[in-house]
Write a protein that holds these residues in place. Sequence first.
Motif, PDB file in Angstrom:
ATOM      1  N   GLN A 154     -18.859  -1.136 -24.537  1.00 30.44           N
ATOM      2  CA  GLN A 154     -19.114  -1.384 -23.116  1.00 30.44           C
ATOM      3  C   GLN A 154     -18.663  -0.198 -22.275  1.00 30.44           C
ATOM      4  N   GLU A 155     -17.520   0.360 -22.601  1.00 31.60           N
ATOM      5  CA  GLU A 155     -17.014   1.520 -21.861  1.00 31.60           C
ATOM      6  C   GLU A 155     -17.919   2.731 -22.070  1.00 31.60           C
ATOM      7  N   VAL A 196     -23.919   5.443 -17.876  1.00 32.14           N
ATOM      8  CA  VAL A 196     -24.639   5.070 -16.661  1.00 32.14           C
ATOM      9  C   VAL A 196     -24.064   5.773 -15.440  1.00 32.14           C
ATOM     10  N   THR A 197     -22.761   6.058 -15.446  1.00 36.00           N
ATOM     11  CA  THR A 197     -22.110   6.720 -14.322  1.00 36.00           C
ATOM     12  C   THR A 197     -22.610   8.154 -14.223  1.00 36.00           C
ATOM     13  N   PRO A 198     -23.147   8.535 -13.059  1.00 38.06           N
ATOM     14  CA  PRO A 198     -23.654   9.902 -12.935  1.00 38.06           C
ATOM     15  C   PRO A 198     -22.510  10.914 -13.033  1.00 38.06           C
TER      16      PRO A 198
END
Length: 142
Positions: A118-119, A125-127
């Motif tokens: 998950q991490e 996903v985090t730009p």
Amino acid sequence: MTPFGERVRQLRRERGLMLKDMAAHLGVSSAYLSALERGERGKPTWTLIQGVLQYFNIIWDEADELARLADLSDPRVKIDTSNTNHRATLFANRLAREIGNLSEDDVEDMLAILDNAQERERRAVTPVQAPQDAAYDSSPGP
């Protein structure tokens, strides 16, 4: 016991509240609330979750956490592996058959693996901010 049921029971006991009083406040039977705490009932409804939050006067992050636990508390999980490879389907079926034979340590190890996945997904996903282009760098060069 489900994560939601465990947390509700913990909150009720920490506050010294009786199950029958809480059930009456929520408009459910004591037997239903007890079964919900023990994980013998399915995921609670949104209305029941809101009633529990109001009963314990829970707001903000703690309310979000309790709602998240409710979402993760369906004791009869169904896993759709149709868009995965055959090994994932095998894993899901084996897990369904063998989950009762896993030790607490086994479960904790698997949860740690899922937390890591998950991490990893969250980081993907985090730009990420791209480094400044050297052509526009105004600092003195070598």
